[in-house]
Design a protein around this motif. Structure first.
Motif, mmCIF file in Angstrom:
data_model
loop_
_atom_site.group_PDB
_atom_site.id
_atom_site.type_symbol
_atom_site.label_atom_id
_atom_site.label_comp_id
_atom_site.label_asym_id
_atom_site.label_seq_id
_atom_site.Cartn_x
_atom_site.Cartn_y
_atom_site.Cartn_z
ATOM 1 N N ALA A 1 0.822 -1.204 0.000
ATOM 2 C CA ALA A 1 0.000 0.000 0.000
ATOM 3 C C ALA A 1 0.861 1.260 0.000
ATOM 4 N N THR A 2 1.915 1.262 0.823
ATOM 5 C CA THR A 2 2.789 2.437 0.872
ATOM 6 C C THR A 2 3.474 2.646 -0.467
ATOM 7 N N PHE A 3 3.900 1.564 -1.090
ATOM 8 C CA PHE A 3 4.543 1.683 -2.399
ATOM 9 C C PHE A 3 3.571 2.238 -3.440
ATOM 10 N N LEU A 4 2.354 1.713 -3.470
ATOM 11 C CA LEU A 4 1.393 2.154 -4.482
ATOM 12 C C LEU A 4 0.983 3.611 -4.291
ATOM 13 N N THR A 5 0.957 4.077 -3.050
ATOM 14 C CA THR A 5 0.509 5.446 -2.803
ATOM 15 C C THR A 5 1.630 6.469 -2.827
ATOM 16 N N THR A 6 2.850 6.065 -2.481
ATOM 17 C CA THR A 6 3.946 7.038 -2.375
ATOM 18 C C THR A 6 5.146 6.732 -3.258
ATOM 19 N N GLY A 7 5.250 5.492 -3.754
ATOM 20 C CA GLY A 7 6.434 5.111 -4.522
ATOM 21 C C GLY A 7 7.614 4.720 -3.658
ATOM 22 N N ARG A 8 7.430 4.638 -2.338
ATOM 23 C CA ARG A 8 8.518 4.279 -1.442
ATOM 24 C C ARG A 8 8.377 2.833 -0.987
ATOM 25 N N VAL A 9 9.491 2.114 -1.004
ATOM 26 C CA VAL A 9 9.540 0.763 -0.453
ATOM 27 C C VAL A 9 9.991 0.900 0.990
ATOM 28 N N ILE A 10 9.113 0.549 1.925
ATOM 29 C CA ILE A 10 9.418 0.775 3.335
ATOM 30 C C ILE A 10 9.834 -0.526 4.011
ATOM 31 N N ASN A 11 10.440 -0.384 5.160
ATOM 32 C CA ASN A 11 10.875 -1.513 5.979
ATOM 33 C C ASN A 11 9.706 -1.956 6.850
ATOM 34 N N VAL A 12 9.243 -3.178 6.626
ATOM 35 C CA VAL A 12 8.152 -3.703 7.451
ATOM 36 C C VAL A 12 8.593 -4.937 8.230
ATOM 37 N N CYS A 13 9.894 -5.265 8.169
ATOM 38 C CA CYS A 13 10.381 -6.494 8.812
ATOM 39 C C CYS A 13 11.553 -6.248 9.752
ATOM 40 N N GLY A 14 11.866 -5.004 10.027
ATOM 41 C CA GLY A 14 12.983 -4.714 10.915
ATOM 42 C C GLY A 14 14.309 -5.102 10.279
ATOM 43 N N THR A 15 15.184 -5.686 11.075
ATOM 44 C CA THR A 15 16.516 -6.058 10.578
ATOM 45 C C THR A 15 16.611 -7.547 10.256
ATOM 46 N N THR A 16 15.482 -8.243 10.253
ATOM 47 C CA THR A 16 15.468 -9.676 9.963
ATOM 48 C C THR A 16 14.768 -9.921 8.631
ATOM 49 N N PRO A 17 14.974 -11.092 8.038
ATOM 50 C CA PRO A 17 14.255 -11.412 6.801
ATOM 51 C C PRO A 17 12.744 -11.361 7.013
ATOM 52 N N CYS A 18 12.020 -11.054 5.944
ATOM 53 C CA CYS A 18 10.565 -11.013 6.029
ATOM 54 C C CYS A 18 10.007 -12.429 6.074
ATOM 55 N N THR A 19 9.103 -12.655 6.988
ATOM 56 C CA THR A 19 8.465 -13.965 7.104
ATOM 57 C C THR A 19 6.960 -13.789 6.994
ATOM 58 N N ALA A 20 6.301 -14.862 6.537
ATOM 59 C CA ALA A 20 4.847 -14.861 6.425
ATOM 60 C C ALA A 20 4.315 -16.124 7.082
ATOM 61 N N THR A 21 3.189 -15.995 7.731
ATOM 62 C CA THR A 21 2.580 -17.147 8.391
ATOM 63 C C THR A 21 1.938 -18.046 7.348
ATOM 64 N N PRO A 22 2.231 -19.342 7.359
ATOM 65 C CA PRO A 22 1.614 -20.249 6.389
ATOM 66 C C PRO A 22 0.092 -20.201 6.495
ATOM 67 N N THR A 23 -0.571 -20.174 5.348
ATOM 68 C CA THR A 23 -2.030 -20.181 5.290
ATOM 69 C C THR A 23 -2.490 -21.505 4.712
ATOM 70 N N SER A 24 -3.634 -21.950 5.142
ATOM 71 C CA SER A 24 -4.152 -23.232 4.659
ATOM 72 C C SER A 24 -4.841 -23.052 3.325
#
Length: 663
Positions: A640-663
């Motif tokens: 959403a931030t990228f689409l509205t502002t063109g900026r790629v923001i940090n949403v994962c801190g200093t660690t790799p981005c993880t996602a919770t497995p979905t069924s």
């Protein structure tokens, strides 16, 4: 779930296809001055591939050459039907994502030391056994090489050489194979025909003299780059299609359609408005359905499945006289828009699906959390209604141009829907997109966004490149180049059954997939990637270990478009690569936000995908993370931030981005 759906749809399509009359083929064009099979590899026509032996000079094209396939050289399915080469022979070169194919009996790529997927940097070593040389610039080109792991007959096993970054439009390349060895480390013999062609000048009457003359410039270029003739076991050259050849069809119909439109909004009709109470849907306040009217450029009125582009005598796409295309749409307006107008965005649906996927839970979440109205139309050409045509085309390549050419009309339909969304006299002026007291539910001041997943990412890059209205797009769980993707996708398994029947020989299957890609280019991101980020910005979201869209192909796309990798991408030791994400420039998380195109990798803990050209199927590959990024609130925030502002923001801190497995 998608695989079960596809199996059911495929079964229905096969039943319907069985009732169809044998396809009527367009008469091939007058015989071209194309040569027969390349004498360097007479055992299998079209090898090695791609190959300028199958082109002819043409001063009217941007490359100075034109593909010149004859029906005699194109692999026929088991039905014996000849393949009409007309669609291929419109090209002035080969696909920028071409997989190079050669047949080298006895080859062991590991013993030879050919650069594997896990060590692409090795492909540029001075003594690399496979050399790709851009003769236009004199630079070496990165790749990885692998045997076809699907082959059942070792004597018919293809050597596959994949560019790690797409070849450049309009450039010429030379290929050299040297020091090839068998499993015992013994050098393989030099084929007799190549030894003659690469040797002393042959007499004018010699049957290989024409081949020697054609190959001589490539051999000179290789010698100039330090690749001597000593130890050379095979060499050939090819030309990549020009930008105009690759994108001209889509851009021609786009330019003509928008010229006809002028400063007006596309015509539309709202056919349904459903208001939801908060108890019915806490996220979406209103759903709107309707139709957009678009000029029709397909060969049959209304452009049904199986249509191809209508062309004039020169092969240029033209509007079918008085023809219009009606494109159904569906929009999801968030409840928040009734307080603050929402941003309009197109949504791109998944493999052979429909516009109704805009009603998926993750899309509704994104709309509600970040104030977007998402609207979708079917990707005709690659939508649910096209499944019978896709199935039939796998068994008869003459039918295949209908897939990408109808997709191009589908992209135009989406472009018109996008213009209607942001035009002040378009959808935002209709009561369906206003509150009861007349306030707008769409904020059209900031332009149009794009968000697509899976096929919506694979085709979405082409849509973004073609759009006069979209500045930024998110390509979710994406990649490009179906010719590279299909062998590596779990989704292709049911369709593979059709290909196995039509072309039981695995070597020919590889050729057929690359032939498909030459025309598929015009309707997917592969043809547009070299220039995608010239005027647009894209954010790629990747699911590590994706079972449906191969990570290897996503990496090729990132290298090609110049996307930066949000780092750290993976935990230490997670990647099997010598240099993880080789050739993709990094942007450290602590240096964000970043303005420009980028790729974020989301890791759900799924095992690393196969390092071969096979899909990640079976218990060993665990959970399919394909839908995990879009279901992550952090990923949606970054999008959403990228689409509205063109900026790629940090949403994962200093660690790799993880996602919770979905069924």
């Amino acid at each position: 779930m998608r695989q079960r759906m596809l199996h059911g749809l495929l079964a229905a399509a096969l039943g319907a296809a069985a009732l169809l009359a044998p396809p009527a083929h367009a008469a091939p064009a007058a015989p071209s001055p194309a040569r027969g099979c390349d004498p360097l590899a007479p055992e299998e026509c079209l090898l090695p591939f791609p190959n300028d032996w199958y082109t002819r000079p043409d001063p009217r094209t941007d490359t100075g050459r034109r593909v010149a396939f004859d029906t005699a050289v194109l692999p026929r399915p088991v039905t014996g039907l000849p393949v009409d080469p007309t669609a291929w022979n419109r090209s002035d070169g080969f696909s920028p994502g071409s997989t190079l194919i050669a047949q080298v009996p006895g080859l062991d790529t590991e013993t030879t030391g050919a650069a594997p997927l896990t060590d692409i940097g090795r492909s540029l070593d001075r003594d690399a056994p496979v050399v790709l040389l851009d003769t236009t610039t004199g630079t070496r080109w990165p790749y990885w090489a692998e045997p076809d792991s699907n082959a059942t007959d070792p004597a018919r096993r293809a050597l596959l050489i994949h560019p790690a970054r797409n070849f450049l439009d309009g450039h010429h390349y030379a290929v050299a194979l040297r020091g090839l060895k068998d499993g015992a480390g013994r050098l393989l013999p030099v084929p007799g025909a190549f030894a003659s062609v690469a040797g002393k000048r042959l007499p004018a009457h010699h049957p290989l003299r024409a081949r020697q003359d054609a190959l001589a410039p490539a051999l000179r270029a290789l010698r100039g780059a330090g690749v001597s003739g000593e130890g050379l076991q095979l060499a050939w050259d090819f030309t990549v299609a020009s930008t105009r050849s690759l994108t001209g069809d889509l851009f021609t119909i786009r330019d003509d359609a928008f010229r006809r439109l002028g400063d007006r909004s596309p015509g539309f009709a709202v056919t349904g408005v459903t208001d939801f109470t908060e108890a019915q849907d806490a996220r979406i306040g209103r759903e709107v359905t309707g139709r957009i009217t678009v000029p029709g450029y397909l060969s049959l009125p209304g452009g049904p499945p199986g249509s191809v582009l209508n062309r004039d005598g020169s092969g240029v796409p033209r509007r079918l006289p008085l023809s219009t295309q009606t494109a159904g749409f569906r929009c999801e307006i968030p409840r928040s828009a009734f307080r603050t107008p929402s941003r309009p965005s197109l949504y791109g649906h998944g493999l052979l699906g429909s516009r109704n996927e805009v009603g998926a839970g993750n899309v509704k979440d994104m709309a509600a959390e970040h104030g977007f109205t998402f609207c979708a139309t079917d990707w005709i050409g690659m939508a649910k209604d096209d499944i019978p045509v896709v199935v039939a085309a796998l068994a008869d390549p003459s039918l295949f141009p209908a897939v990408p050419e109808r997709s191009e009309q589908g992209m135009l339909n989406a472009l018109f829907l996008g213009r209607a969304l942001i035009h002040p006299r378009g959808l935002s002026a209709d009561p369906a997109f206003r509150t009861a007291d007349g306030r707008p539910l769409l904020d059209v001041r900031h332009g149009l966004a794009y968000d697509g997943n899976s096929q919506g990412g694979i085709l979405g890059g082409a849509l973004v490149a073609a759009s006069p209205d979209i500045r930024r797009g998110v390509l979710g769980v994406t990649a490009m180049n179906y010719g590279l993707l299909l062998n590596r996708s779990a989704d292709f398994a049911p369709f593979q059954q059709v290909l196995d029947v039509a072309y039981p020989d695995k070597l020919r299957q590889q050729l057929v997939l690359q032939l498909f890609q030459m025309v598929w280019d015009r309707g997917e991101t592969n043809a547009y990637a070299n220039h995608l980020t010239d005027r647009h910005q894209v954010l790629m979201h990747i699911a590590y270990g994706d079972h449906q869209v191969a990570n290897a192909a996503a990496d090729v796309e990132a290298r090609t478009i110049g996307a930066r990798l949000v780092s750290p991408a993976l935990a230490p030791g997670r990647s099997p690569d010598t240099v993880p994400y080789w050739g993709i420039p990094r942007i450290d998380a602590d240096r964000l936000p970043h303005r420009g195109s980028a790729m974020t990798v989301w890791d759900s803990g799924t095992p690393t995908p196969p390092l071969t050209n096979t899909p990640p199927t079976g218990p060993a590959y665990g959970h399919d993370p394909h839908e995990d990024p879009r279901n992550s609130p952090a990923a949606r925030q970054q999008k959403a931030t990228f689409l509205t502002t063109g900026r790629v923001i940090n949403v994962c801190g200093t660690t790799p981005c993880t996602a919770t497995p979905t069924s």
